[in-house]
Design an enzyme around this catalytic site. Structure first.
Site, PDB file in Angstrom:
ATOM      1  N   GLU A 125       0.907  -1.173  -0.065  1.00 39.32           N
ATOM      2  CA  GLU A 125      -0.175  -0.098   0.073  1.00 39.32           C
ATOM      3  C   GLU A 125       0.688   1.112   0.039  1.00 39.32           C
ATOM      4  OE1 GLU A 125      -2.945  -0.457   3.294  1.00 39.32           O
ATOM      5  OE2 GLU A 125      -3.757  -1.903   2.138  1.00 39.32           O
TER       6      GLU A 125
ATOM      7  N   HIS B 102      -7.817   2.046   1.290  1.00 32.63           N
ATOM      8  CA  HIS B 102      -7.871   1.344   2.693  1.00 32.63           C
ATOM      9  C   HIS B 102      -8.550   2.355   3.837  1.00 32.63           C
ATOM     10  CE1 HIS B 102      -5.268  -1.300   5.902  1.00 32.63           C
ATOM     11  NE2 HIS B 102      -6.526  -0.962   6.186  1.00 32.63           N
TER      12      HIS B 102
HETATM   13  C1  MLT Z   1      -7.329  -1.759  10.866  1.00 29.11           C
HETATM   14  O1  MLT Z   1      -6.698  -2.898  11.274  1.00 29.11           O
HETATM   15  O2  MLT Z   1      -7.843  -1.271  12.360  1.00 29.11           O
HETATM   16  C2  MLT Z   1      -8.038  -1.218   9.807  1.00 29.11           C
HETATM   17  O3  MLT Z   1      -7.420  -2.055   8.758  1.00 29.11           O
HETATM   18  C3  MLT Z   1      -7.637   0.235   9.690  1.00 29.11           C
HETATM   19  C4  MLT Z   1      -6.368   0.681   9.519  1.00 29.11           C
HETATM   20  O4  MLT Z   1      -5.305  -0.269   9.483  1.00 29.11           O
HETATM   21  O5  MLT Z   1      -6.166   1.588   9.162  1.00 29.11           O
END
Ligand code: MLT
Length: 301
Positions: A244, A263
């Site tokens: 990412e 995301h």
């Molecule tokens: C999380 O693991 O809480 C979600 O994927 C959110 C994030 O990582 O930003």
């Protein structure tokens, strides 16, 4: 944190590994979101650290083994952004079923392509996936409200408990065979990596819609691309990627039947406020009173 007695707050967002390793010296607690990587090098440099708190669910940006070796507790907030993430999965499902992003782009380009974007009704369709954890239970509850059938594979849950949640428990192959739409809500582990791969794609219902707002890599993205190209997979929505951000010219992102978001699963004001408050309270309770809540490497106390 600032209201807590005896806590001094040092707010330094955006540190890279070397800067974080420098800044961590002398700190008793560390709170991060998804942007920071707490590597073995950072943990090695932490001379006073007792706890790391992740405002969110995923802890793949923390080297838990290294933390455990040093006796540092790692905590997350497993429920604070669950509703928001479930709602994102449902938004992606609706977007896929009705081609909302593609139709928006087409109209913004001055077109009126009514026939091209004929969609699918969701009522009576089957939503499937593996693991009936917190997020999937919320997804299942909302999907029942849309009059969908929900099937899942969960090796731990009893069928009675699943039935109480309105979910039919079946074997994984039966999920693949029954589901019109598949959404995954598990961490990325050696067991879940590549859960949908070249071997599984032919077992899926022709035209199936796939959603991933959990972690990149749970679907083998290359296999999904091949499935889209062959026409076996009807559409796919990705909120998460193995790297990412993914390369802008990724053939998967560019595929016309792929919907994608950067995301955003947990990105609502409500969820971000909630996880921030929860992790601040957890960390203070731990540093003040040794109370352990939502720790991944220490039993709850
Ligand atoms: C999380 O693991 O809480 C979600 O994927 C959110 C994030 O990582 O930003």
């Amino acid at each position: 944190l600032r209201q807590a007695e005896g806590i001094e707050v040092d707010y330094q967002p955006g540190l890279d590994e070397a800067a974080l390793a420098e800044a961590i010296r002398g700190a008793s607690g560390l709170i991060i979101r998804s942007g920071s990587r707490v590597t073995a090098r950072v943990i090695e440099a932490a001379d006073q650290l007792k706890a790391i708190g992740r405002a969110g669910i995923g802890v793949d940006n923390i080297d838990i083994a290294a933390a455990s070796k040093r006796g540092i507790a790692v905590m997350n907030t497993p429920t604070g952004n669950a509703v928001t993430t479930a709602e994102h999965a449902l938004s992606l499902m609706m977007s896929l079923a009705r081609h909302i992003p593609q139709a928006t782009s087409s109209m913004k380009a001055g077109k009126w392509e009514k026939k091209k974007f004929k969609g699918r009704e969701l009522a009576g369709k089957t939503l499937g996936g593996g693991g009936l954890g917190t997020i999937r239970r919320i997804v299942a509850d909302r999907a029942k409200g849309l009059k969908m059938n929900v099937v899942a594979f969960d090796p731990v849950l009893t069928s009675d408990r699943a039935a109480a949640l309105g979910v039919e428990l079946v074997e994984l192959d039966a999920v693949w065979a029954a589901a019109d739409i598949i959404t995954v809500h598990t961490p990325l582990t050696p067991h879940t990596k590549g859960m949908i791969n070249d071997e599984v794609v032919p077992k899926l219902k022709p035209g199936v819609l796939l959603i991933n707002c959990a972690r990149g890599g749970i679907y083998d993205e290359d296999a999904v691309l091949r499935g889209l190209e062959s026409g076996h997979i009807g559409g796919a929505a990705f909120d998460v990627f193995p790297v990412e951000p993914p390369p802008a010219d990724s053939p998967l992102l560019q595929h016309p039947r792929v919907v994608c978001t950067p995301h955003l699963g947990a990105s609502t004001q409500e969820a971000q406020d909630r996880v921030a408050e929860q992790i601040a309270e957890q960390l203070v309770a731990f540093l003040d009173a040794g109370e352990v809540k939502n720790a991944l490497n220490v039993p709850a106390v």
